[in-house]
Scaffold this motif. Structure first.
Motif, short mmCIF file in Angstrom:
data_model
loop_
_atom_site.label_atom_id
_atom_site.label_comp_id
_atom_site.label_asym_id
_atom_site.label_seq_id
_atom_site.Cartn_x
_atom_site.Cartn_y
_atom_site.Cartn_z
N UNK A 42 133.90 106.89 28.98
CA UNK A 42 135.07 106.01 29.04
C UNK A 42 136.27 106.62 28.34
N UNK A 43 136.02 107.26 27.19
CA UNK A 43 137.09 107.89 26.42
C UNK A 43 137.72 109.03 27.23
N UNK A 44 136.87 109.81 27.89
CA UNK A 44 137.33 110.91 28.73
C UNK A 44 138.22 110.39 29.86
N UNK A 51 147.07 111.06 30.88
CA UNK A 51 147.72 112.30 31.30
C UNK A 51 148.18 112.22 32.76
N UNK A 52 147.39 111.54 33.60
CA UNK A 52 147.78 111.38 34.99
C UNK A 52 149.07 110.58 35.10
N UNK A 53 149.22 109.59 34.21
CA UNK A 53 150.41 108.74 34.26
C UNK A 53 151.63 109.38 33.62
N UNK A 147 145.06 114.60 38.10
CA UNK A 147 143.82 113.84 37.92
C UNK A 147 143.88 112.60 38.80
N UNK A 148 142.76 112.26 39.41
CA UNK A 148 142.68 110.93 39.99
C UNK A 148 142.80 109.91 38.87
#
Length: 232
Positions: A42-44, A51-53, A147-148
């Motif tokens: 979950x942390x990952x 980072x994706x956002x 990243x998705x």
């Protein structure tokens, strides 16, 4: 709900085709409480989503090791931490993973893997379990630079296949993945075997089923101009 007949069917791999539960025992062998495996996962994902956002791509390995440090309080030495992360490539697929991929191929669609895990990890999983021949290509976050569930990785997959995004369908067990794919213009089918109930905050899937095989069948059934589902 009708969707364009998929020219490409993309499968999420980790959790959709390959469960991560076995990693709990690897954590235990490393002296880490096995319940922390899910916290680590979950942390990952949390860090990857941020980072994706906001931008600032890191590799899967960098994020996985950093998340492990965070959830264990830096109590795992680097060699042991790297061994735990490497163990992702040694997981076993669901018993029906091959059938799900085969059903997709039998429909006439091209089949690819689309995952946040590195291409080398996904290929190792598929090759070790004899599933590599069912997949034409692997599209990863590391290779795409996204990243998705950011739109970029889904559009990168469509571009790599030289296919209109509307003709690409994602099969996944993650509600957030469905949301990302649909926002990027893909169709998406959701397998309920991980989350049980689809998260109400996200755009709903175009099709769904209780497991990957029946999810693929539901996707093909609702596709415009689709032939009968293989095996029926």
């Amino acid at each position: 709900m009708s969707v364009p007949r998929p020219a490409v069917i993309a499968f999420d791999v980790l959790e959709t085709l390959v469960p991560m539960d076995a990693l709990e025992w690897r954590f235990r062998e490393a002296g880490v409480p096995r319940v922390l495996m899910r916290r680590w996962s979950d942390h990952l994902l949390r860090d990857a989503f941020a980072l994706a956002a906001a931008g600032g791509l890191r590799t899967f390995r960098e994020l996985a090791l950093a998340a492990l440090d965070d959830v264990t309080g830096h109590q795992v030495g680097r060699p042991a931490a790297e061994a735990l992360v490497d163990a992702v490539a040694e997981l076993d697929p669901r018993p029906d993973a091959g059938e799900a991929l085969a059903r997709a191929r039998e429909s006439g669609a091209r089949v690819i893997a689309l995952d946040n895990a590195p291409e080398a990890v996904v290929l190792a999983l598929l090759e070790r379990t004899g599933l590599a021949s069912e997949v034409e290509a692997v599209v990863s976050a590391d290779a795409s630079g996204r990243w998705k569930p950011s739109a970029g990785i889904y559009l990168h997959a469509a571009d790599r296949c030289d296919t209109d995004p509307a003709r690409v369908a994602l099969v996944t067990a993650h509600g957030w993945d469905v949301h990302g794919a649909r926002r990027a213009g893909l169709s998406a089918a959701w397998s309920a075997h991980v989350e049980s109930r689809f998260p109400s905050a996200f755009d709903p899937p175009d099709a769904s089923g209780p497991d990957p095989v029946r999810t693929v069948e539901a996707l093909l059934t609702c596709a415009e101009g689709a032939p009968p589902v293989p095996g029926r």
